[in-house]
Design a protein around this motif. Structure first.
Motif, short mmCIF file in Angstrom:
data_model
loop_
_atom_site.label_atom_id
_atom_site.label_comp_id
_atom_site.label_asym_id
_atom_site.label_seq_id
_atom_site.Cartn_x
_atom_site.Cartn_y
_atom_site.Cartn_z
N UNK A 206 0.94 -1.29 0.04
CA UNK A 206 -0.02 0.02 -0.14
C UNK A 206 0.80 1.32 0.02
N UNK A 207 2.23 1.21 0.47
CA UNK A 207 3.00 2.08 0.57
C UNK A 207 3.55 2.51 -0.83
N UNK A 213 2.43 2.48 -7.80
CA UNK A 213 2.04 3.71 -7.37
C UNK A 213 0.68 3.69 -6.80
N UNK A 214 0.50 3.90 -5.45
CA UNK A 214 -0.83 3.83 -4.92
C UNK A 214 -1.81 4.97 -5.52
N UNK A 215 -2.72 4.78 -6.26
CA UNK A 215 -3.66 5.90 -7.02
C UNK A 215 -4.74 6.33 -6.03
N UNK A 216 -5.39 5.12 -5.50
CA UNK A 216 -6.56 5.68 -4.56
C UNK A 216 -6.60 4.27 -3.55
N UNK A 238 -6.32 1.01 -5.45
CA UNK A 238 -6.01 0.94 -6.97
C UNK A 238 -4.57 1.24 -7.30
N UNK A 239 -3.75 0.57 -7.68
CA UNK A 239 -2.15 0.50 -8.05
C UNK A 239 -2.13 0.61 -9.30
N UNK A 240 -0.97 1.17 -9.56
CA UNK A 240 -0.60 1.50 -10.95
C UNK A 240 1.01 0.97 -10.98
N UNK A 241 1.36 0.07 -12.03
CA UNK A 241 2.68 -0.37 -12.21
C UNK A 241 3.22 0.26 -13.50
N UNK A 242 4.12 -0.44 -14.19
CA UNK A 242 4.53 0.17 -15.37
C UNK A 242 3.69 -0.35 -16.69
N UNK A 243 3.09 -1.59 -16.26
CA UNK A 243 2.49 -1.82 -17.67
C UNK A 243 0.88 -2.25 -17.15
#
Length: 263
Positions: A206-207, A213-216, A238-243
């Motif tokens: 979560x960090x 990247x933690x978006x929300x 909601x997490x964002x990674x490179x792909x």
């Protein structure tokens, strides 16, 4: 490098210096004769260059001996890239680059041809205005491999603070359970230990880190696994990674590391 390219665009020969290879240095030196701020930058750059040269001349990279009680700071270690752009870099760190460029724009006829970028009545002032922002920053630390993601928003910081706040009752809708793992004596159950390890890894995810990247994030989101079961509160993120984008939901009991009698 971009700022230097703008400063060198159609610079007059007499302003750049006939015999000097470092045209940026020649420009700053010439401007420094009539602009006190640029003159201060010239003196600081000359001091830095002398310190770098004295460092090179020291055997095995040893520091020169300082008098006892001297407050002289340690000789700065400048990379080749920093030395290459030392004039613009020093003015930027001293937060006066925008003022120097504005002075050059105001007196552009002395230093530039009519078709030069800084002599343009629109582009010249725009360049000086764009440099106000970078000159307001504090360049005190370099970014490392762990700082390549963007900083969280203010809303995200407030929400994290609430999540890590005081632990309220799990049935209380107004307080979010803390994202912590309760220390338990090993009961010999590999299933519970595995769940606890999974919860710990999830809390760490979560960090924000260099991979995701933690978006929300929102706590106490109710999910109903089956029609005949009661809705379960949990943490949605909601997490964002490179792909990819990943949506995660974890029950509050698992987040807290205590399963109890739950299946």
């Amino acid at each position: 490098g971009v700022v230097e390219a703008c400063l060198l665009h159609m610079l007059k020969r007499r302003a750049a210096g006939f015999l000097r290879t470092d045209k940026v240095a020649a420009l700053f030196t010439k401007v420094g004769k009539t602009c006190a701020i640029a003159g201060d930058v010239c003196r600081k750059v000359q001091e830095l260059q002398q310190q770098v040269e004295s460092r090179k001349n020291q055997p095995n990279g040893q520091e020169p001996l300082k008098r006892q009680g001297s407050t002289t700071s340690k000789t700065p270690v400048l990379t080749p890239q920093a030395i290459k752009h030392i004039w613009v870099r020093t003015a930027l760190i001293e937060k006066v680059l925008d003022k120097i460029v504005q002075y050059i724009v105001d007196n552009c006829s002395k230093y530039y041809e009519k078709e030069a970028l800084l002599a343009d009545p629109v582009c010249g002032p725009i360049l000086a205005s764009l440099l106000v922002g970078p000159c307001a920053l504090e360049y005190t630390k370099l970014k490392t491999a762990d700082h390549y993601w963007t900083d969280p928003s203010a809303d995200e910081l407030v929400q994290r603070h609430r999540i890590h706040g005081t632990h309220g009752r799990q049935d209380s809708p107004c307080k979010r359970p803390a994202l912590g793992i309760r220390k338990r004596h090993s009961s010999g159950s590999t299933s519970e230990d595995r769940f606890a390890a999974s919860a710990r890894e999830y809390v760490e995810s979560l960090h924000q880190n260099s991979r995701t990247h933690l978006l929300y994030g929102k706590n106490n989101v109710l999910v109903q696994p089956k029609d005949d079961l009661e809705a379960i509160p949990g943490y949605l993120s909601l997490h964002q990674s490179a792909d990819s984008l990943t949506l995660k939901w974890t029950p509050n009991q698992l987040m807290n590391g205590t399963l109890g009698d739950s299946e």
